[in-house]
Design a protein around this motif. Sequence first.
Motif, PDB file in Angstrom:
ATOM      1  N   VAL A   1       7.229  54.445   4.671  1.00  0.00           N
ATOM      2  CA  VAL A   1       8.486  53.931   4.103  1.00  0.00           C
ATOM      3  C   VAL A   1       9.088  54.981   3.165  1.00  0.00           C
ATOM      4  N   PRO A   2      10.389  55.294   3.303  1.00  0.00           N
ATOM      5  CA  PRO A   2      11.400  54.552   4.067  1.00  0.00           C
ATOM      6  C   PRO A   2      11.647  55.084   5.475  1.00  0.00           C
ATOM      7  N   ASN A   3      10.727  55.840   6.031  1.00  0.00           N
ATOM      8  CA  ASN A   3      10.858  56.283   7.424  1.00  0.00           C
ATOM      9  C   ASN A   3      12.176  57.009   7.709  1.00  0.00           C
ATOM     10  N   GLY A   4      12.612  57.776   6.704  1.00  0.00           N
ATOM     11  CA  GLY A   4      13.848  58.529   6.873  1.00  0.00           C
ATOM     12  C   GLY A   4      15.112  57.681   6.799  1.00  0.00           C
ATOM     13  N   LYS A   5      14.982  56.425   6.395  1.00  0.00           N
ATOM     14  CA  LYS A   5      16.121  55.493   6.318  1.00  0.00           C
ATOM     15  C   LYS A   5      16.486  55.242   4.847  1.00  0.00           C
ATOM     16  N   THR A   6      17.570  54.506   4.638  1.00  0.00           N
ATOM     17  CA  THR A   6      17.991  54.128   3.288  1.00  0.00           C
ATOM     18  C   THR A   6      18.549  52.704   3.305  1.00  0.00           C
TER      19      THR A   6
ATOM     20  N   GLU B   1      11.791  46.961  -7.515  1.00  0.00           N
ATOM     21  CA  GLU B   1      11.479  45.765  -8.301  1.00  0.00           C
ATOM     22  C   GLU B   1      12.059  44.483  -7.726  1.00  0.00           C
ATOM     23  N   VAL B   2      13.046  44.560  -6.815  1.00  0.00           N
ATOM     24  CA  VAL B   2      13.671  43.330  -6.306  1.00  0.00           C
ATOM     25  C   VAL B   2      12.792  42.632  -5.274  1.00  0.00           C
ATOM     26  N   GLY B   3      11.844  43.360  -4.676  1.00  0.00           N
ATOM     27  CA  GLY B   3      11.014  42.749  -3.644  1.00  0.00           C
ATOM     28  C   GLY B   3      11.879  42.183  -2.529  1.00  0.00           C
ATOM     29  N   GLU B   4      11.652  40.907  -2.198  1.00  0.00           N
ATOM     30  CA  GLU B   4      12.448  40.232  -1.168  1.00  0.00           C
ATOM     31  C   GLU B   4      13.561  39.381  -1.789  1.00  0.00           C
ATOM     32  N   GLY B   5      13.889  39.657  -3.040  1.00  0.00           N
ATOM     33  CA  GLY B   5      14.921  38.888  -3.731  1.00  0.00           C
ATOM     34  C   GLY B   5      16.319  39.419  -3.468  1.00  0.00           C
ATOM     35  N   ALA B   6      17.302  38.591  -3.821  1.00  0.00           N
ATOM     36  CA  ALA B   6      18.712  38.966  -3.637  1.00  0.00           C
ATOM     37  C   ALA B   6      19.263  39.507  -4.951  1.00  0.00           C
ATOM     38  N   TRP B   7      19.547  40.798  -4.967  1.00  0.00           N
ATOM     39  CA  TRP B   7      20.126  41.432  -6.146  1.00  0.00           C
ATOM     40  C   TRP B   7      21.623  41.605  -5.936  1.00  0.00           C
TER      41      TRP B   7
ATOM     42  N   MET C   1      24.422  39.264   4.212  1.00  0.00           N
ATOM     43  CA  MET C   1      23.164  39.943   4.498  1.00  0.00           C
ATOM     44  C   MET C   1      21.975  39.204   3.892  1.00  0.00           C
ATOM     45  N   GLY C   2      20.857  39.227   4.611  1.00  0.00           N
ATOM     46  CA  GLY C   2      19.593  38.745   4.092  1.00  0.00           C
ATOM     47  C   GLY C   2      18.626  39.896   3.923  1.00  0.00           C
ATOM     48  N   ASN C   3      17.431  39.613   3.445  1.00  0.00           N
ATOM     49  CA  ASN C   3      16.453  40.676   3.205  1.00  0.00           C
ATOM     50  C   ASN C   3      16.021  41.367   4.499  1.00  0.00           C
ATOM     51  N   HIS C   4      15.899  40.605   5.604  1.00  0.00           N
ATOM     52  CA  HIS C   4      15.468  41.229   6.861  1.00  0.00           C
ATOM     53  C   HIS C   4      16.515  42.196   7.404  1.00  0.00           C
ATOM     54  N   ASP C   5      17.742  42.039   7.002  1.00  0.00           N
ATOM     55  CA  ASP C   5      18.782  42.969   7.449  1.00  0.00           C
ATOM     56  C   ASP C   5      18.636  44.341   6.791  1.00  0.00           C
ATOM     57  N   TYR C   6      17.684  44.466   5.862  1.00  0.00           N
ATOM     58  CA  TYR C   6      17.338  45.748   5.229  1.00  0.00           C
ATOM     59  C   TYR C   6      16.019  46.323   5.754  1.00  0.00           C
TER      60      TYR C   6
ATOM     61  N   LEU D   1      33.188  31.962   0.237  1.00  0.00           N
ATOM     62  CA  LEU D   1      32.777  33.189  -0.440  1.00  0.00           C
ATOM     63  C   LEU D   1      31.368  33.531   0.038  1.00  0.00           C
ATOM     64  N   LEU D   2      31.224  34.700   0.660  1.00  0.00           N
ATOM     65  CA  LEU D   2      29.948  35.113   1.233  1.00  0.00           C
ATOM     66  C   LEU D   2      29.342  36.226   0.385  1.00  0.00           C
ATOM     67  N   LEU D   3      28.302  35.890  -0.371  1.00  0.00           N
ATOM     68  CA  LEU D   3      27.633  36.870  -1.222  1.00  0.00           C
ATOM     69  C   LEU D   3      26.490  37.524  -0.454  1.00  0.00           C
ATOM     70  N   SER D   4      26.291  38.822  -0.698  1.00  0.00           N
ATOM     71  CA  SER D   4      25.255  39.549   0.034  1.00  0.00           C
ATOM     72  C   SER D   4      24.311  40.295  -0.903  1.00  0.00           C
ATOM     73  N   GLN D   5      23.059  40.294  -0.540  1.00  0.00           N
ATOM     74  CA  GLN D   5      22.068  41.144  -1.179  1.00  0.00           C
ATOM     75  C   GLN D   5      22.553  42.588  -1.087  1.00  0.00           C
ATOM     76  N   GLU D   6      22.562  43.294  -2.220  1.00  0.00           N
ATOM     77  CA  GLU D   6      23.158  44.639  -2.235  1.00  0.00           C
ATOM     78  C   GLU D   6      22.155  45.778  -2.312  1.00  0.00           C
ATOM     79  N   ALA D   7      20.890  45.470  -2.460  1.00  0.00           N
ATOM     80  CA  ALA D   7      19.879  46.529  -2.523  1.00  0.00           C
ATOM     81  C   ALA D   7      18.541  45.960  -2.101  1.00  0.00           C
ATOM     82  N   TYR D   8      17.672  46.873  -1.650  1.00  0.00           N
ATOM     83  CA  TYR D   8      16.329  46.465  -1.241  1.00  0.00           C
ATOM     84  C   TYR D   8      15.338  47.453  -1.866  1.00  0.00           C
ATOM     85  N   VAL D   9      14.133  47.498  -1.379  1.00  0.00           N
ATOM     86  CA  VAL D   9      13.073  48.205  -2.093  1.00  0.00           C
ATOM     87  C   VAL D   9      13.182  49.729  -2.028  1.00  0.00           C
ATOM     88  N   GLN D  10      14.001  50.265  -1.137  1.00  0.00           N
ATOM     89  CA  GLN D  10      14.182  51.719  -1.136  1.00  0.00           C
ATOM     90  C   GLN D  10      14.964  52.141  -2.379  1.00  0.00           C
ATOM     91  N   GLU D  11      15.970  51.359  -2.747  1.00  0.00           N
ATOM     92  CA  GLU D  11      16.779  51.669  -3.930  1.00  0.00           C
ATOM     93  C   GLU D  11      16.240  51.002  -5.198  1.00  0.00           C
TER      94      GLU D  11
END
Length: 356
Positions: A158-163, A205-211, A137-142, A192-202
Amino acid sequence: MSRRVFLRWLLFIGALLIGASAYFSQKVKKTFLSGSQVDPSTAAADPEPSSTAESTEMPQTGPLLSYFILSDLHVSVGDPQTKSKLRQALDDITHFDSPVDAIIMTGDLTDTGTERDYKELHTIVNEYKLPPVHANMGNHDYYTIWINQDNSWDQKAVPNGKTDALSREQFMKFFGYSKPYNEYKVKNHTMLLLSQEAYVQEKPEVGEGAWYSDDQLAWFKASLKANYVPGRPLFVMTHQPLPVGDTNGATHQLIRAREFRAALKPYKNVFVFCGHRHMDFQNGVAHYVQETFHYFHNSSVGRPLNKAYQQEVKHKSQGLYVQVYADKVVLRGREFSNRTYTAEADWTIELQKANA
């Protein structure tokens, strides 16, 4: 002496002469044939080596594994160009003149992460007979949290009823994963495929970064240890790039970068790939950096950019073709719009031997 007795005597003498001749013939051969020569009369006694044994002993000169890395597709119902470019790429791959064992998509598969963008991606992918496809996953996938019920960008609501959890679920459902980060094995090689696990709804502070969570980093370390084979390359896929130097990242970067780099440090022949930057292979920006691992920045299928992050040449669509040999890894940038390789993205990395 009767005639019958005389004939028996002649037959006896003849048999003795034939036996003596054969005896002396064998003595002569043993005396004069060199050790490297084989007596034709005894050659059948030594079995011929089978063709299977011969092929096992011969080194394989061709690639052991070949695959494509496609980054930043940004497929969107509202952007026909991204859909056209993905079709260009997949059409090139399905008619490729070299083997393709897998396709790896390193994030930003869709532009908004909405259900309708995933449906569009599904429609395009299903038009082609492809090798196994895996992704992270990338940031746009959130980005679905930015989209309202009218499928319009609505930052105020935001978050427009989404999570963020909904975004992860959509991604995992699309690929049939049980978690957003995964291990994929192909032809005795590990990715090994690492994915961003959270975005700004959760986590605002991560902004567009990969947490990455503690669980994902623990999995990452354990997977490196379990899958590392001396002398053989191991491949790691992220979306956001690492920050420069011994620091942790921020927005638009891999956030827990120190821990990520430390996990890789004990291992040789590790190749790390990221996307996110969209940097055109031909704009002069370095796409390969050697650290304790080999670090590659891919371009973009949907929207390659220049140094100023502008879509200067809108027709371009690029990805990486990777070939793994017994002693090296060859990486070549591919321009899908005209089905050529880009000279500026051409690397051959010699593998460190197991006993080195």
